[in-house]
Design an enzyme around this catalytic site. Structure first.
Site, short mmCIF file in Angstrom:
data_model
loop_
_atom_site.label_atom_id
_atom_site.label_comp_id
_atom_site.label_asym_id
_atom_site.label_seq_id
_atom_site.Cartn_x
_atom_site.Cartn_y
_atom_site.Cartn_z
N ASP A 1 14.62 1.36 -4.61
CA ASP A 1 13.78 2.24 -5.21
C ASP A 1 14.65 3.54 -5.67
O ASP A 1 16.05 3.53 -5.52
CB ASP A 1 12.72 3.00 -3.87
N ASN B 1 6.79 5.88 9.46
CA ASN B 1 5.47 5.39 8.90
C ASN B 1 5.14 3.82 8.58
O ASN B 1 4.19 3.46 8.38
CB ASN B 1 4.78 6.18 8.04
N HIS C 1 6.89 2.22 6.34
CA HIS C 1 7.17 1.79 4.94
C HIS C 1 8.49 0.94 4.88
O HIS C 1 9.68 1.12 5.69
CB HIS C 1 7.11 3.06 3.98
N GLU D 1 4.42 3.13 0.78
CA GLU D 1 3.79 3.74 2.02
C GLU D 1 2.54 2.83 2.42
O GLU D 1 1.88 2.34 1.84
CB GLU D 1 3.53 4.93 1.15
P1 PGA Z 1 16.45 6.20 7.00
O1 PGA Z 1 15.19 5.82 6.04
O2 PGA Z 1 17.26 5.12 6.95
O3 PGA Z 1 16.93 7.48 6.53
O4 PGA Z 1 15.81 6.63 8.23
C1 PGA Z 1 14.60 4.70 6.32
C2 PGA Z 1 13.40 4.44 5.24
O5 PGA Z 1 12.75 5.65 5.17
O6 PGA Z 1 13.20 3.41 4.83
#
Ligand code: PGA
Length: 241
Positions: free
Chosen positions: A67, A136, A138, A143
């Site tokens: 992304d 959450n 994702h 999302e």
């Molecule tokens: P993080 O993010 O590695 O910064 O915890 C992971 C994600 O949101 O997929």
């Protein structure tokens, strides 16, 4: 879904790097799906170390990132292009033209998303996809919602994601509200997947992903259906299992 509980973040990172290194050694023209965020930073450090020791060669590897923030230029230090350059690409011998990240400045986002899917297809598909997981649930920026979005698409970021990612920005107001993200089908089409999670903030999402129902309300739960998915987590992230 294989679940590997590592003693700590360092061990988790080393294990993930070992799997990626084995993939590249076994298939030097591998196509890797890569992730950003805090979680994979340790994995990238280990990969850089393995490259410096002469153990892996990235000269024929192609990479596709999950992304990119929408509206953010590649030379903006908050962009995922910048993140990848700083944490991995500039330290290894990968060819710049073999590193793909959605263009956050695309005018025609539908065309950009379609072309991104075509590029993955032309590269032969993703051999190994690295993932993190949001608090959450994702994966990429898919999302929680009512349906699994199949292909690369423009996403409205969840409030929880905006808050979680505000640590990378001067203030929460500056976090982009949208991103271009590979979809669930794009991710599930990878031949092999490894998802990493560490820390207690991920424990609930990890539990739901592994033990909960398969639902777009917890996008990572779809990985239960992937024939070659491994989850590597530290003890804190595994606390509820
Ligand atoms: P993080 O993010 O590695 O910064 O915890 C992971 C994600 O949101 O997929």
């Amino acid at each position: 879904m294989e679940v590997i509980i590592a003693k700590d973040y360092e061990t988790l990172s080393r294990q993930a790097a070992t799997i990626i290194a084995a993939q590249v050694i076994g298939q030097p023209d591998s196509v890797l799906g890569l992730a950003t965020g805090s979680t994979p930073v340790g994995t990238y450090k280990h990969l850089v170390a393995l490259y410096r020791e002469g153990i892996i060669d990235f000269s024929r590897v192609k990479t596709f990132n999950l992304d990119e923030y929408y509206g953010v230029a590649p030379d903006n230090p908050c962009s995922y292009r910048w993140f990848m350059e700083e944490n991995l690409f500039k330290h290894i011998n990968i060819l710049p033209e073999n590193t793909y990240i959605p263009n956050g400045l695309a005018q025609d986002t539908a065309a950009e998303c379609r072309e991104y899917e075509e590029k993955i297809h032309r590269a032969g598909g993703i051999d190994l996809q690295l993932l993190g997981i949001g608090g959450n649930g994702h994966i990429g920026f898919n999302e929680p919602g009512n349906s699994f979005q199949p292909a690369t698409h423009l996403v409205d970021l969840d409030q929880q994601t905006i808050e979680a990612n505000s640590r990378f920005f001067a203030s929460p107001d500056q976090v982009p509200r949208q991103a271009l993200s590979m979809g669930i089908k794009s991710i599930m089409a990878a031949r092999r997947i490894i998802l990493l999670a560490n820390g207690k903030a991920k424990a609930r999402a990890v539990y739901e992903m592994i033990r909960g129902p398969i639902t777009p309300e917890l996008p990572a739960s779809v990985l239960q259906l992937h024939p070659q998915a491994a989850v590597i987590i530290d003890q804190e992230a595994a606390a509820l299992l």
